[in-house]
Scaffold this motif. Structure first.
Motif, PDB file in Angstrom:
ATOM      1  N   UNK A   9      36.110  41.021  50.288  1.00  0.00           N
ATOM      2  CA  UNK A   9      37.261  41.679  50.882  1.00  0.00           C
ATOM      3  C   UNK A   9      37.012  43.138  51.198  1.00  0.00           C
ATOM      4  N   UNK A  10      37.949  43.715  51.927  1.00  0.00           N
ATOM      5  CA  UNK A  10      37.959  45.139  52.247  1.00  0.00           C
ATOM      6  C   UNK A  10      39.246  45.755  51.732  1.00  0.00           C
ATOM      7  N   UNK A  11      39.142  46.945  51.154  1.00  0.00           N
ATOM      8  CA  UNK A  11      40.306  47.699  50.708  1.00  0.00           C
ATOM      9  C   UNK A  11      40.381  49.007  51.469  1.00  0.00           C
ATOM     10  N   UNK A  12      41.596  49.384  51.873  1.00  0.00           N
ATOM     11  CA  UNK A  12      41.827  50.673  52.514  1.00  0.00           C
ATOM     12  C   UNK A  12      42.943  51.403  51.784  1.00  0.00           C
ATOM     13  N   UNK A  13      42.756  52.712  51.603  1.00  0.00           N
ATOM     14  CA  UNK A  13      43.819  53.568  51.084  1.00  0.00           C
ATOM     15  C   UNK A  13      44.461  54.366  52.218  1.00  0.00           C
ATOM     16  N   UNK A  14      44.231  53.915  53.452  1.00  0.00           N
ATOM     17  CA  UNK A  14      44.822  54.616  54.587  1.00  0.00           C
ATOM     18  C   UNK A  14      44.297  56.020  54.779  1.00  0.00           C
ATOM     19  N   UNK A  15      43.017  56.246  54.415  1.00  0.00           N
ATOM     20  CA  UNK A  15      42.431  57.577  54.591  1.00  0.00           C
ATOM     21  C   UNK A  15      42.356  57.932  56.071  1.00  0.00           C
ATOM     22  N   UNK A  16      42.798  59.127  56.402  1.00  0.00           N
ATOM     23  CA  UNK A  16      42.774  59.586  57.791  1.00  0.00           C
ATOM     24  C   UNK A  16      41.325  59.666  58.272  1.00  0.00           C
ATOM     25  N   UNK A  17      41.069  59.135  59.457  1.00  0.00           N
ATOM     26  CA  UNK A  17      39.722  59.056  60.012  1.00  0.00           C
ATOM     27  C   UNK A  17      39.471  60.169  61.029  1.00  0.00           C
ATOM     28  N   UNK A  46      37.098  37.873  54.161  1.00  0.00           N
ATOM     29  CA  UNK A  46      38.117  36.962  53.626  1.00  0.00           C
ATOM     30  C   UNK A  46      39.478  37.612  53.431  1.00  0.00           C
ATOM     31  N   UNK A  47      39.483  38.835  52.891  1.00  0.00           N
ATOM     32  CA  UNK A  47      40.738  39.484  52.492  1.00  0.00           C
ATOM     33  C   UNK A  47      40.738  40.934  52.960  1.00  0.00           C
ATOM     34  N   UNK A  48      41.897  41.405  53.423  1.00  0.00           N
ATOM     35  CA  UNK A  48      42.067  42.802  53.810  1.00  0.00           C
ATOM     36  C   UNK A  48      43.267  43.341  53.040  1.00  0.00           C
ATOM     37  N   UNK A  49      43.054  44.415  52.245  1.00  0.00           N
ATOM     38  CA  UNK A  49      44.103  44.910  51.358  1.00  0.00           C
ATOM     39  C   UNK A  49      44.370  46.389  51.604  1.00  0.00           C
ATOM     40  N   UNK A  74      46.321  39.014  63.487  1.00  0.00           N
ATOM     41  CA  UNK A  74      45.247  38.176  62.954  1.00  0.00           C
ATOM     42  C   UNK A  74      45.760  36.761  62.735  1.00  0.00           C
ATOM     43  N   UNK A  75      44.842  35.846  62.431  1.00  0.00           N
ATOM     44  CA  UNK A  75      45.233  34.443  62.250  1.00  0.00           C
ATOM     45  C   UNK A  75      44.808  33.866  60.912  1.00  0.00           C
ATOM     46  N   UNK A  76      43.651  34.291  60.367  1.00  0.00           N
ATOM     47  CA  UNK A  76      43.105  33.682  59.147  1.00  0.00           C
ATOM     48  C   UNK A  76      42.966  34.659  57.981  1.00  0.00           C
ATOM     49  N   UNK A  77      42.864  35.934  58.267  1.00  0.00           N
ATOM     50  CA  UNK A  77      42.613  36.956  57.261  1.00  0.00           C
ATOM     51  C   UNK A  77      43.715  36.967  56.204  1.00  0.00           C
ATOM     52  N   UNK A  78      43.322  36.865  54.927  1.00  0.00           N
ATOM     53  CA  UNK A  78      44.312  36.976  53.860  1.00  0.00           C
ATOM     54  C   UNK A  78      44.666  38.445  53.654  1.00  0.00           C
TER      55      UNK A  78
END
Length: 349
Positions: A9-17, A46-49, A74-78
């Motif tokens: 999976x991938x995790x984001x804290x919404x860090x400004x880019x 698999x997962x995006x959080x 999206x269609x499949x991403x949890x």
């Protein structure tokens, strides 16, 4: 844990880019997260959080809204959280937000519940930090009652009672997948096991293998509590690039000022290049080429018996191109290598 079972999976804290020399504004970064979630799905993640923070440089203060936008793209991403600060959320509202998200996404919603390492939400929403532990205990009890029971009658110290309350929209039978986040506290590990919930370990410094005792405690407590074995996941930070050198230099440029700021704020050691390289070699930073990162994930997955590994891929002002490259390489190259290496290990056992 089996190779087929491990999720990436991938995790984001919404860090400004940033984009070139320009810092994206908050709205642009929100839209970028939706774009990156699309890329994650296309790359085989698999997962995006999404996390939950209330400080400058982060745009993840409304995770259910962001996740709903991602659900329509999206269609499949949890879709999950990393983590939801349950102590300063209303469990009733949280149930309604995530049952709605689960309906919108056709059953793809999940969440990780935690007590909070950043505590800005307590004063923002009118809670006393002195109630840190008791708030979480009470709200977890209520949320689990709402998740598992059709009609709830309940009373506690921090909100008005419920009398034969049935919330709508309903969650799917059994409720959405709900994990407990733990940053090193054995008490959090025991709590997850007592409720029979999956455990997400936040490993952000030091050798990940120091959590083997926590995993042992978790499995022992699950058994003692009469629950079946549940998944264990790990959340850690990092960046993937085409070469180890590129990844190491890029992450250092943006990681060092963030950690220096946190060190001054919280009173821990300031970052040094030596400590940084030690964290990459043996610690909690997953920084390097696809092969380097894959081998490190496999090593940790074996030691901690992981069913899931989440990479927190964004950090303040990291260029959007570097973020996108991490997503692509994690999905297209790292995840397949991890599963292949774990399969070979299983075959020879």
């Amino acid at each position: 844990m089996t190779a087929a079972a491990i999720e990436i999976g991938l995790d984001s804290f919404g860090d400004v880019a940033t984009d070139g020399d320009r810092v994206l504004d908050d709205a642009e970064t929100v839209r970028l997260l939706v774009e990156e979630a699309r890329l994650a799905e296309a790359s085989g993640i698999d997962v995006f959080s999404i996390g939950e923070h209330y400080r400058a440089g982060h745009v993840d203060s409304a995770p259910p809204v962001l996740l709903a936008a991602i659900a329509t793209a999206t269609e499949r991403l949890r879709l999950g959280t990393a983590v939801t600060v349950l102590s300063t959320n209303d469990p009733v509202r949280l149930f309604q937000e995530f049952s709605t998200l689960d309906a919108v996404s056709d059953g793809r919603a999940q969440l990780v519940l935690g007590r909070a390492s950043a505590t800005e939400s307590f004063s923002l929403f009118g809670y006393d930090l002195a109630d840190y532990e008791s708030l979480f205990e009470e709200k977890l009890d209520l949320f689990m009652r709402l998740r598992r029971e059709e009609t709830v009658t309940w009373s506690g110290a921090f909100r008005t009672p419920l009398v034969e309350q049935r919330l709508r929209p309903r969650m799917r039978p059994g409720g959405i997948p709900t994990w407990i986040g733990a940053g090193g506290s054995p008490r959090s590990v025991v709590r997850a096991a007592r409720y029979g919930l999956p455990l997400m370990l936040a490993v952000i410094g030091g050798r990940p293998q120091r959590f083997t005792g926590h995993v042992d405690l978790y499995h022992q407590t699950l058994k003692q509590s009469g629950h079946t074995i549940q998944p264990v996941g790990q959340h850690s930070l990092g960046l993937i690039a085409d070469t180890d050198e590129e990844a190491t230099e890029t992450w250092w440029r943006y990681w060092e000022p963030v950690v220096a700021g946190l060190a001054a704020e919280r009173g821990f050691y300031p970052p040094t290049r030596e400590r940084y390289e030690a964290e990459i070699a043996d610690g909690a930073l997953y920084v390097g080429s696809p092969d380097t990162v894959a081998r490190k994930i496999v090593s940790t997955a074996r030691d901690l018996r992981l069913s899931r590994f989440d990479l927190k891929y964004d950090i303040l002002h990291l260029p959007r191109r570097a973020r996108a490259r991490t997503i692509e390489l994690l999905g297209h190259e790292v995840a397949p290598r991890v599963r292949e290496m774990l399969t070979k290990k299983a075959t020879h056992v």
